[in-house]
Design a protein around this motif. Sequence first.
Motif, PDB file in Angstrom:
ATOM      1  N   VAL A 119       0.846  -1.190   0.000  1.00 28.46           N
ATOM      2  CA  VAL A 119       0.000   0.000   0.000  1.00 28.46           C
ATOM      3  C   VAL A 119       0.882   1.241   0.000  1.00 28.46           C
ATOM      4  N   SER A 120       0.341   2.327  -0.542  1.00 32.69           N
ATOM      5  CA  SER A 120       1.092   3.580  -0.606  1.00 32.69           C
ATOM      6  C   SER A 120       0.455   4.670   0.244  1.00 32.69           C
ATOM      7  N   VAL A 121      -0.763   4.416   0.735  1.00 36.46           N
ATOM      8  CA  VAL A 121      -1.442   5.358   1.623  1.00 36.46           C
ATOM      9  C   VAL A 121      -1.962   4.586   2.830  1.00 36.46           C
ATOM     10  N   THR A 122      -2.322   5.310   3.871  1.00 34.71           N
ATOM     11  CA  THR A 122      -2.852   4.653   5.065  1.00 34.71           C
ATOM     12  C   THR A 122      -4.063   3.798   4.694  1.00 34.71           C
ATOM     13  N   THR A 123      -4.012   2.535   5.092  1.00 34.88           N
ATOM     14  CA  THR A 123      -5.026   1.567   4.674  1.00 34.88           C
ATOM     15  C   THR A 123      -5.461   0.703   5.846  1.00 34.88           C
ATOM     16  N   ILE A 136      -9.879   1.588   2.471  1.00 34.48           N
ATOM     17  CA  ILE A 136     -10.484   0.489   3.222  1.00 34.48           C
ATOM     18  C   ILE A 136     -10.553  -0.736   2.322  1.00 34.48           C
ATOM     19  N   ARG A 137      -9.962  -1.820   2.789  1.00 34.74           N
ATOM     20  CA  ARG A 137     -10.023  -3.096   2.072  1.00 34.74           C
ATOM     21  C   ARG A 137     -11.015  -4.006   2.790  1.00 34.74           C
ATOM     22  N   CYS A 138     -12.003  -4.481   2.060  1.00 34.32           N
ATOM     23  CA  CYS A 138     -13.043  -5.344   2.626  1.00 34.32           C
ATOM     24  C   CYS A 138     -12.862  -6.779   2.136  1.00 34.32           C
ATOM     25  N   PRO A 139     -13.402  -7.751   2.868  1.00 37.91           N
ATOM     26  CA  PRO A 139     -13.263  -9.153   2.444  1.00 37.91           C
ATOM     27  C   PRO A 139     -14.229  -9.544   1.331  1.00 37.91           C
ATOM     28  N   LYS A 140     -15.232  -8.679   1.073  1.00 41.73           N
ATOM     29  CA  LYS A 140     -16.214  -8.968   0.027  1.00 41.73           C
ATOM     30  C   LYS A 140     -16.426  -7.728  -0.842  1.00 41.73           C
ATOM     31  N   LYS A 141     -17.169  -7.903  -1.905  1.00 37.84           N
ATOM     32  CA  LYS A 141     -17.461  -6.805  -2.821  1.00 37.84           C
ATOM     33  C   LYS A 141     -18.198  -5.674  -2.100  1.00 37.84           C
ATOM     34  N   ILE A 142     -17.766  -4.446  -2.344  1.00 37.29           N
ATOM     35  CA  ILE A 142     -18.411  -3.279  -1.761  1.00 37.29           C
ATOM     36  C   ILE A 142     -19.711  -3.004  -2.521  1.00 37.29           C
ATOM     37  N   LEU A 143     -20.804  -2.891  -1.771  1.00 38.27           N
ATOM     38  CA  LEU A 143     -22.125  -2.740  -2.380  1.00 38.27           C
ATOM     39  C   LEU A 143     -22.654  -1.311  -2.315  1.00 38.27           C
ATOM     40  N   TYR A 144     -22.140  -0.534  -1.355  1.00 37.96           N
ATOM     41  CA  TYR A 144     -22.697   0.814  -1.170  1.00 37.96           C
ATOM     42  C   TYR A 144     -21.685   1.677  -0.422  1.00 37.96           C
ATOM     43  N   THR A 145     -21.627   2.956  -0.791  1.00 40.51           N
ATOM     44  CA  THR A 145     -20.777   3.904  -0.073  1.00 40.51           C
ATOM     45  C   THR A 145     -21.536   5.205   0.125  1.00 40.51           C
ATOM     46  N   ASP A 146     -21.126   5.954   1.133  1.00 44.41           N
ATOM     47  CA  ASP A 146     -21.722   7.260   1.387  1.00 44.41           C
ATOM     48  C   ASP A 146     -20.628   8.185   1.909  1.00 44.41           C
ATOM     49  N   GLY A 147     -20.730   9.462   1.559  1.00 45.09           N
ATOM     50  CA  GLY A 147     -19.677  10.397   1.906  1.00 45.09           C
ATOM     51  C   GLY A 147     -18.711  10.525   0.740  1.00 45.09           C
ATOM     52  N   ASP A 148     -17.558  11.097   1.003  1.00 43.49           N
ATOM     53  CA  ASP A 148     -16.559  11.272  -0.056  1.00 43.49           C
ATOM     54  C   ASP A 148     -15.771   9.973  -0.215  1.00 43.49           C
ATOM     55  N   VAL A 149     -16.410   9.008  -0.873  1.00 40.57           N
ATOM     56  CA  VAL A 149     -15.838   7.668  -1.028  1.00 40.57           C
ATOM     57  C   VAL A 149     -15.924   7.248  -2.489  1.00 40.57           C
ATOM     58  N   SER A 150     -14.863   6.645  -2.982  1.00 44.77           N
ATOM     59  CA  SER A 150     -14.889   6.086  -4.333  1.00 44.77           C
ATOM     60  C   SER A 150     -14.382   4.652  -4.279  1.00 44.77           C
ATOM     61  N   THR A 151     -15.034   3.786  -5.032  1.00 43.52           N
ATOM     62  CA  THR A 151     -14.592   2.394  -5.115  1.00 43.52           C
ATOM     63  C   THR A 151     -13.517   2.278  -6.186  1.00 43.52           C
ATOM     64  N   ASP A 152     -12.485   1.526  -5.893  1.00 46.58           N
ATOM     65  CA  ASP A 152     -11.373   1.378  -6.823  1.00 46.58           C
ATOM     66  C   ASP A 152     -11.853   0.763  -8.139  1.00 46.58           C
ATOM     67  N   SER A 153     -11.381   1.305  -9.243  1.00 52.28           N
ATOM     68  CA  SER A 153     -11.831   0.843 -10.557  1.00 52.28           C
ATOM     69  C   SER A 153     -11.348  -0.563 -10.892  1.00 52.28           C
ATOM     70  N   GLU A 154     -10.283  -1.012 -10.230  1.00 45.95           N
ATOM     71  CA  GLU A 154      -9.721  -2.327 -10.534  1.00 45.95           C
ATOM     72  C   GLU A 154      -9.927  -3.341  -9.414  1.00 45.95           C
ATOM     73  N   ASN A 155     -10.472  -2.880  -8.278  1.00 47.63           N
ATOM     74  CA  ASN A 155     -10.656  -3.780  -7.140  1.00 47.63           C
ATOM     75  C   ASN A 155     -11.981  -3.448  -6.461  1.00 47.63           C
ATOM     76  N   GLU A 156     -12.976  -4.303  -6.624  1.00 53.92           N
ATOM     77  CA  GLU A 156     -14.316  -4.052  -6.094  1.00 53.92           C
ATOM     78  C   GLU A 156     -14.395  -4.178  -4.574  1.00 53.92           C
ATOM     79  N   LYS A 157     -13.290  -4.580  -3.943  1.00 53.35           N
ATOM     80  CA  LYS A 157     -13.258  -4.705  -2.484  1.00 53.35           C
ATOM     81  C   LYS A 157     -12.496  -3.555  -1.819  1.00 53.35           C
ATOM     82  N   LEU A 158     -12.053  -2.588  -2.606  1.00 55.43           N
ATOM     83  CA  LEU A 158     -11.227  -1.490  -2.101  1.00 55.43           C
ATOM     84  C   LEU A 158     -11.936  -0.153  -2.282  1.00 55.43           C
ATOM     85  N   ALA A 159     -11.976   0.634  -1.193  1.00 51.68           N
ATOM     86  CA  ALA A 159     -12.595   1.962  -1.237  1.00 51.68           C
ATOM     87  C   ALA A 159     -11.588   3.016  -0.815  1.00 51.68           C
ATOM     88  N   HIS A 160     -11.647   4.179  -1.474  1.00 47.49           N
ATOM     89  CA  HIS A 160     -10.800   5.315  -1.134  1.00 47.49           C
ATOM     90  C   HIS A 160     -11.673   6.352  -0.432  1.00 47.49           C
TER      91      HIS A 160
END
Length: 207
Positions: A56-60, A170-194
């Motif tokens: 990782v390159s940022v706090t995770t 944030i790395r999750c063990p399963k696919k991210i289904l929903y986010t709220d706030g200033d959050v974006s899901t990684d384009s190459e990893n459905e389990k990773l949120a920025h």
Amino acid sequence: MQQQANRRRKKKRKNRNKVIAARLIFAAVIILAVVLLIFGGYKLYGVISDAMNDDVSVTTVTVTGRGEIKQTIVEQFDPGMYDEDSLRKDIETKVKDAGSEVSAEELDIEDGKAVLKMKYDSDDAMSAFNEEVFYADTIDALKKQGVTFDTAAEAAGGSHAVIVSETMDIRCPKKILYTDGDVSTDSENEKLAHCTTEGGALALVIY
């Protein structure tokens, strides 16, 4: 004649018992092999996942399927402003004061960056250690703690949620289904949120 017939019957019974015993042993071996394969595969998956999460390159923060919470803190490090030995001692002291639910696994300082790997037994422990809002649990458990979710979050179909007040990935063990706030899901990893949070805003991830 009768004695010979009895001997033949006894011999047949012995042979039949041997066949049954051999089949039972074979079945037991197969079952054991399957169990070891599943368990070994699960452990291997965990090792591979952990190895991937180390890069990782940022706090995770990683919330694993085994219920562990791991944090990799990435900060700029200027040797002219900070003393490495003092930093290590400060971390050791803070971890010791935090109790058994918090452990520092590794601190690397290289190329102007300090990378600290932490492990927490609970979301409460991580929240207290970092002095930030952090929840990571099932949605039902969080509701019992007084956390509320809007209609869209409820309808997402997820069973777990992570809520943070600090900018991090944030790395999750399963696919991210929903986010709220200033959050974006990684384009190459459905389990990773920025997540980017400012001014006390919260970021929500449901998986």
